[in-house]
Design an enzyme around this catalytic site. Structure first.
Site, PDB file in Angstrom:
ATOM      1  CG  ASP A  84      17.011  17.041   3.991  1.00 55.28           C
ATOM      2  OD1 ASP A  84      15.913  17.248   4.319  1.00 55.28           O
ATOM      3  OD2 ASP A  84      17.353  16.795   2.606  1.00 55.28           O
TER       4      ASP A  84
ATOM      5  CD  GLU B 230      10.873  12.258   3.395  1.00 53.43           C
ATOM      6  OE1 GLU B 230      11.209  11.731   2.558  1.00 53.43           O
ATOM      7  OE2 GLU B 230      10.564  13.514   3.449  1.00 53.43           O
TER       8      GLU B 230
HETATM    9  O1  FUB Z   1      16.085  16.447   0.758  1.00 53.85           O
HETATM   10  C1  FUB Z   1      15.481  15.554  -0.133  1.00 53.85           C
HETATM   11  C2  FUB Z   1      14.438  14.705   0.803  1.00 53.85           C
HETATM   12  O2  FUB Z   1      13.396  15.659   1.419  1.00 53.85           O
HETATM   13  C3  FUB Z   1      15.155  14.170   2.255  1.00 53.85           C
HETATM   14  O3  FUB Z   1      15.873  13.025   1.977  1.00 53.85           O
HETATM   15  C4  FUB Z   1      14.066  13.819   2.808  1.00 53.85           C
HETATM   16  O4  FUB Z   1      14.056  13.601   4.279  1.00 53.85           O
HETATM   17  C5  FUB Z   1      13.324  15.302   2.704  1.00 53.85           C
HETATM   18  O5  FUB Z   1      13.412  16.310   3.578  1.00 53.85           O
END
Ligand code: FUB
Length: 320
Positions: A14, A221
């Site tokens: 991330d 996301e």
């Molecule tokens: O790392 C946890 C979660 O997985 C992140 O917040 C998302 O974007 C995904 O990469």
């Protein structure tokens, strides 16, 4: 440039990446083996601290690990799970924005402040008032700061409408407009929201909002925003279809028009990225699970050069 793994001795994911004091600073999530079984809620992403990294030569330079910058145990309102963070710089201070579940297992976004880009970051006593969900990313534009945030499924965005918590999570029908990521201007002291978060609308090329059933293109996301040639580029993950896509617009608030896939699926369930210009080149930082042999909760940080066509469209990066 060949794709490069940046932190081979550990699992980092991330990435948020910025140029501070002439160096590139990377703010990743710090993956670990917690033994928690994998589920759709993302419980297996049980991270409990952040490290900060810097480098001055993306292609071959040494990557400096500045050590632990913030720990779950130092955050007064902490429950569990430190997910994707971002950092902004204003008036000599550095502000880290991080999503974390509170003691009721609800994701909130917190702020921690430092005097240097590598921290240590000192958390505020409470999460940002009115914050929810995950994956904050901050853009500075003309002295104003905008936060983009949200994530569905484990990121809990489906539990809210118009910034209010629902009694139960609800997804739109497949043909209806998709759940939107959020954009909000930060207050002058950088510690709160200056306004109510707004929907960031992504339109298809015919001017219609992307629909919830359009899983190859709709938002899931991992928001990121960059500006190039006067255009705003909003990029994000489609989650369960594993693309990094982008859309362009003329204002930090949008609306944005879908343009295409930047990065097709990589090994591992999640995909997440940051785009930054450094020393005259553009780079895509992201992660995959190749070094861990496909363990989706143990991700490794990578970088590759990103190229644009003359008309400003982004050339797709080959997976791998
Ligand atoms: O790392 C946890 C979660 O997985 C992140 O917040 C998302 O974007 C995904 O990469």
């Amino acid at each position: 440039m060949k794709t490069r793994y940046l932190v081979p001795g550990d699992y980092m994911a991330d990435p948020a990446v910025h140029v501070f004091d002439g160096k590139l600073y990377i703010y990743p999530s710090h993956d670990r083996e917690s033994g928690i079984p994998e589920n759709d809620n993302g419980d297996h992403f049980d991270m409990n601290d952040y490290h900060v990294f810097s480098l001055e030569d993306v292609e071959t330079g040494e990557v400096t690990d500045h050590g632990v910058a913030l720990r779950v145990e130092d955050i007064p309102w902490a429950g569990r799970q430190l997910w994707d963070c971002d950092v902004a710089h204003k008036d000599g201070k550095y502000y880290m924005y991080f999503p974390l579940k509170d003691r009721n297992d609800i994701f909130r976004i917190g702020v921690a402040v430092a005097d240097r880009p590598e921290g240590p970051f000192v958390p505020q006593p409470d999460p940002i008032r009115g914050s929810y969900s995950i994956d904050p990313a901050v853009l500075e534009e003309g002295g104003k700061y905008y936060m983009y945030f949200g994530g569905i499924w484990g990121g809990q965005l489906q539990r809210y409408r118009s910034n209010k918590a629902l009694e139960a999570a609800a997804f739109p029908a497949d043909g209806e407009a998709a759940i939107c990521p959020k954009v909000v201007r930060l207050s002058d002291d950088m510690l709160g929201f200056a306004e109510e978060p707004r929907d960031l609308i992504i339109l298809d090329p015919n001017g219609r909002p992307l629909t919830q059933g359009d899983t190859e293109r709709r938002f899931f996301e991992a928001s990121w925003m960059h500006k190039r040639g006067g255009k705003y580029y909003y990029s994000y993950s489609t989650g369960d279809t594993h693309n990094i896509c982008y859309a362009t617009g003329d204002s930090p608030y949008g609306p944005f028009t879908y343009q295409g896939v930047i990065l097709p699926p990589v090994l591992g369930w999640t995909t997440h990225h940051a785009i930054v210009e450094y020393k005259g080149k553009w780079y895509l930082f992201h992660h995959d699970c190749v070094p861990s042999g496909g363990k989706t909760w143990l991700r490794s940080l990578k970088v590759v050069e990103l190229e644009y066509s003359e008309d400003g469209t982004i050339l797709q990066v080959p997976a791998g």
